[in-house]
Write a protein that holds these residues in place. Sequence first.
Motif, short mmCIF file in Angstrom:
data_model
loop_
_atom_site.label_atom_id
_atom_site.label_comp_id
_atom_site.label_asym_id
_atom_site.label_seq_id
_atom_site.Cartn_x
_atom_site.Cartn_y
_atom_site.Cartn_z
N SER A 1 0.85 -1.20 0.00
CA SER A 1 0.00 0.00 0.00
C SER A 1 0.87 1.24 0.00
CB SER A 1 -0.93 0.01 1.20
OG SER A 1 -0.21 0.08 2.39
N ALA A 2 0.26 2.40 -0.21
CA ALA A 2 0.96 3.66 -0.24
C ALA A 2 0.48 4.53 0.91
CB ALA A 2 0.70 4.37 -1.57
N VAL A 3 1.38 5.35 1.44
CA VAL A 3 1.01 6.29 2.49
C VAL A 3 0.77 7.64 1.84
CG1 VAL A 3 1.70 7.43 4.61
CG2 VAL A 3 2.34 5.03 4.22
N ILE A 4 -0.42 8.17 2.04
CA ILE A 4 -0.84 9.39 1.37
C ILE A 4 -1.19 10.44 2.41
CG2 ILE A 4 -2.49 10.36 -0.28
CD1 ILE A 4 -3.01 7.38 -1.14
N SER A 5 -0.69 11.65 2.22
CA SER A 5 -1.05 12.75 3.10
C SER A 5 -1.67 13.87 2.29
CB SER A 5 0.18 13.26 3.86
OG SER A 5 1.16 13.73 2.97
N GLN A 6 -2.55 14.63 2.93
CA GLN A 6 -3.19 15.76 2.29
C GLN A 6 -3.10 16.99 3.19
OE1 GLN A 6 -6.91 13.23 0.51
NE2 GLN A 6 -7.11 15.45 0.33
N LYS A 7 -2.95 18.14 2.55
CA LYS A 7 -2.95 19.40 3.26
C LYS A 7 -3.82 20.39 2.53
CE LYS A 7 1.79 19.25 5.05
NZ LYS A 7 3.11 19.94 5.03
N PRO A 8 -4.64 21.19 3.21
CA PRO A 8 -4.92 21.10 4.64
C PRO A 8 -5.87 19.94 4.93
CG PRO A 8 -6.30 22.76 3.66
CD PRO A 8 -5.43 22.24 2.55
N SER A 9 -5.99 19.61 6.20
CA SER A 9 -6.94 18.55 6.55
C SER A 9 -8.37 19.08 6.55
CB SER A 9 -6.60 17.98 7.93
OG SER A 9 -6.64 19.01 8.91
N ARG A 10 -8.51 20.36 6.84
CA ARG A 10 -9.82 21.01 6.80
C ARG A 10 -9.62 22.51 6.65
NH1 ARG A 10 -13.35 19.44 10.30
NH2 ARG A 10 -12.35 17.47 10.81
N ASP A 11 -10.65 23.17 6.14
CA ASP A 11 -10.58 24.62 6.01
C ASP A 11 -11.99 25.19 5.91
OD1 ASP A 11 -8.17 26.70 4.18
OD2 ASP A 11 -9.54 27.16 5.83
N ILE A 12 -12.12 26.41 6.35
CA ILE A 12 -13.36 27.16 6.20
C ILE A 12 -13.02 28.37 5.34
CG2 ILE A 12 -15.19 28.43 7.36
CD1 ILE A 12 -14.62 26.75 9.86
N CYS A 13 -13.74 28.52 4.24
CA CYS A 13 -13.39 29.56 3.26
C CYS A 13 -14.61 30.42 2.95
CB CYS A 13 -12.89 28.91 1.97
SG CYS A 13 -11.41 27.90 2.18
N GLU B 1 -4.48 -2.82 -9.77
CA GLU B 1 -5.79 -2.16 -9.83
C GLU B 1 -6.20 -1.45 -8.55
OE1 GLU B 1 -8.24 -5.33 -12.53
OE2 GLU B 1 -6.98 -6.05 -10.91
N THR B 2 -5.63 -1.79 -7.42
CA THR B 2 -6.11 -1.27 -6.14
C THR B 2 -5.82 0.21 -5.99
OG1 THR B 2 -5.65 -3.44 -5.21
CG2 THR B 2 -6.05 -1.65 -3.66
N GLN B 3 -6.79 0.94 -5.47
CA GLN B 3 -6.60 2.35 -5.17
C GLN B 3 -6.61 2.56 -3.66
OE1 GLN B 3 -8.91 5.38 -7.13
NE2 GLN B 3 -8.88 4.29 -9.09
N TYR B 4 -5.69 3.41 -3.22
CA TYR B 4 -5.62 3.79 -1.82
C TYR B 4 -5.88 5.28 -1.70
CZ TYR B 4 -3.55 -0.80 -1.28
OH TYR B 4 -3.33 -2.15 -1.30
N PHE B 5 -6.53 5.65 -0.60
CA PHE B 5 -6.99 7.01 -0.44
C PHE B 5 -6.23 7.75 0.65
CE2 PHE B 5 -10.70 7.52 -3.12
CZ PHE B 5 -10.93 6.21 -3.50
N GLY B 6 -6.15 9.07 0.45
CA GLY B 6 -5.64 9.94 1.50
C GLY B 6 -6.72 10.19 2.53
N PRO B 7 -6.38 10.95 3.58
CA PRO B 7 -7.33 11.19 4.67
C PRO B 7 -8.43 12.18 4.33
CG PRO B 7 -5.29 12.36 5.06
CD PRO B 7 -5.06 11.50 3.86
N GLY B 8 -8.25 12.90 3.23
CA GLY B 8 -9.29 13.85 2.82
C GLY B 8 -9.05 15.26 3.35
N THR B 9 -9.62 16.21 2.63
CA THR B 9 -9.64 17.62 3.04
C THR B 9 -11.09 18.04 3.18
OG1 THR B 9 -7.54 18.17 1.96
CG2 THR B 9 -9.08 19.98 2.35
N ARG B 10 -11.46 18.45 4.36
CA ARG B 10 -12.85 18.84 4.63
C ARG B 10 -13.00 20.33 4.44
NH1 ARG B 10 -11.27 14.45 6.17
NH2 ARG B 10 -12.69 12.69 6.51
N LEU B 11 -13.79 20.70 3.46
CA LEU B 11 -13.94 22.09 3.07
C LEU B 11 -15.35 22.57 3.37
CD1 LEU B 11 -13.08 24.68 1.57
CD2 LEU B 11 -13.71 23.53 -0.56
#
Lengths: 112, 113
Positions: free
Chosen positions: B1-13, B100-110
């Motif tokens: 598997s792959a380790v995936i990070s996302q920035k920012p984790s959340r934001d209010i715009c 074929e497998t896809q791995y997901f990051g933790p997501g960015t909550r907007l």
Amino acid sequence: GESVGLHLPTLSVQEGDNSIINCAYSNSASDYFIWYKQESGKGPQFIIDIRSNMDKRQGQRVTVLLNKTVKHLSLQIAATQPGDSAVYFCAENSKRDYKLSFGAGTTVTVRA
Amino acid sequence: SAVISQKPSRDICQRGTSLTIQCQVDSQVTMMFWYRQQPGQSLTLIATANQGSEATYESGFVIDKFPISRPNLTFSTLTVSNMSPEDSSIYLCSVRAGPETQYFGPGTRLLVL
């Protein structure tokens, strides 16, 4: 386009019981299927996959069954635990484009 | 598997502004994807991020609204432009690891106000 869907949006399970989550798909060209678990505030987590040349695949406490005749996929969780509470998605793709199509999701709640 | 990070984790715009979301993978991957997950809904593919060329967008998504960069095999950005409250969602990047497998990051909550 063709789609993947889930039979039930919610499932309440007593802790220790077995859970069965169902998924129907309509794309006859689908040849690869994945189950994901998404806990609150997190991204989808890979659980188990199965290719169309298989009927059954087992992992740790989980089993995926594939019935190509009726285009049906299920995820069985043995001895359900509180940590299994999450939304479960099935997804499918085909070798044609490697894009995943997701079902609507089933929310599993484990009762203590 | 792959380790995936996302920035920012959340934001209010505020509406009318733009937000750029970053996705970093711990290994080189050929295919990276961006998804949107609206509140209480399933995942919808926005586009495939292609390294060294323009992203491939799905029906209903356009480059002017969701410009994507993929400068190398471990990094991609998604910009949500001229935001409106309807853009409030979780934005997820994923990578294809293995056949074929896809791995997901933790997501960015907007949240767009």
